[in-house]
Write a protein that holds these residues in place. Sequence first.
Motif, mmCIF file in Angstrom:
data_model
loop_
_atom_site.group_PDB
_atom_site.id
_atom_site.type_symbol
_atom_site.label_atom_id
_atom_site.label_comp_id
_atom_site.label_asym_id
_atom_site.label_seq_id
_atom_site.Cartn_x
_atom_site.Cartn_y
_atom_site.Cartn_z
ATOM 1 N N ARG A 56 -13.854 6.354 -50.785
ATOM 2 C CA ARG A 56 -14.960 7.192 -50.292
ATOM 3 C C ARG A 56 -16.206 6.420 -49.871
ATOM 4 N N ALA B 15 -10.638 18.338 -47.297
ATOM 5 C CA ALA B 15 -10.751 19.329 -46.220
ATOM 6 C C ALA B 15 -9.394 19.987 -46.019
ATOM 7 N N GLU C 19 -20.337 11.305 -41.415
ATOM 8 C CA GLU C 19 -20.111 12.310 -42.454
ATOM 9 C C GLU C 19 -18.677 12.188 -42.958
ATOM 10 N N PHE C 20 -18.481 12.533 -44.226
ATOM 11 C CA PHE C 20 -17.105 12.650 -44.702
ATOM 12 C C PHE C 20 -16.992 13.857 -45.619
ATOM 13 N N TYR C 21 -15.815 14.460 -45.550
ATOM 14 C CA TYR C 21 -15.527 15.656 -46.322
ATOM 15 C C TYR C 21 -14.239 15.438 -47.109
ATOM 16 N N PRO C 22 -14.354 15.314 -48.432
ATOM 17 C CA PRO C 22 -13.136 15.165 -49.234
ATOM 18 C C PRO C 22 -12.414 16.498 -49.367
ATOM 19 N N LEU D 49 -9.521 12.785 -46.992
ATOM 20 C CA LEU D 49 -10.884 12.487 -46.535
ATOM 21 C C LEU D 49 -10.950 12.706 -45.029
#
Length: 183
Positions: free
Chosen positions: A60, A81, A76-79, A94
């Motif tokens: 991450r 999703a 941006e990162f979205y775990p 991720l």
Amino acid sequence: MATTIDDVVRLIGEIAAAQKETERRFQETERLIKQQNQNLNEQLGKLGNRLGEFVEWQVRPAVIRLFQERGIAVHEFYPGASARRDNDAIEIDLLVVDTTDAVLVEVKSKLTQPDVDEHLERLSKFKRLMPRYGDVRAMGAVAGMVVPDEVARYAYRQGLFVLAQSGDGVVILNDEAFQPRGW
């Protein structure tokens, strides 16, 4: 000492009873072994999930920096999703994005070729199941604590970034000549 028919019948009865008891004990032992195997498999599954979480937490903090260093403008990162449409679904470990680029990262404790193949299938569904990203350049990446050389080469040939543990951090294994595949 003469053996009578009654003695033989009694002895056969005792042998049959002993065999039944042996069979009962065998079945009980088999049941206990199956139960212990089930418990062990559950514990190993939990451990595997924990290792996967550990690897994801290692990856991450590095993903945005690593991809920016490769000229991919993500911020941006979205775990975790996920999306579901038309009886189909995907889950992305991720999702690293910005307005023009998206990188879908699959994270495993030990990366295998079937993991790579599953991620390729996930990538093929991405824009259909997450249409808000329909206009971005979508790319794929796989990451692992353990990444066998043959799996890394396979993922590279499929156009995926390959991330792996190196010392205290995570690095992209792909060379500078690598051109990611777009979806």
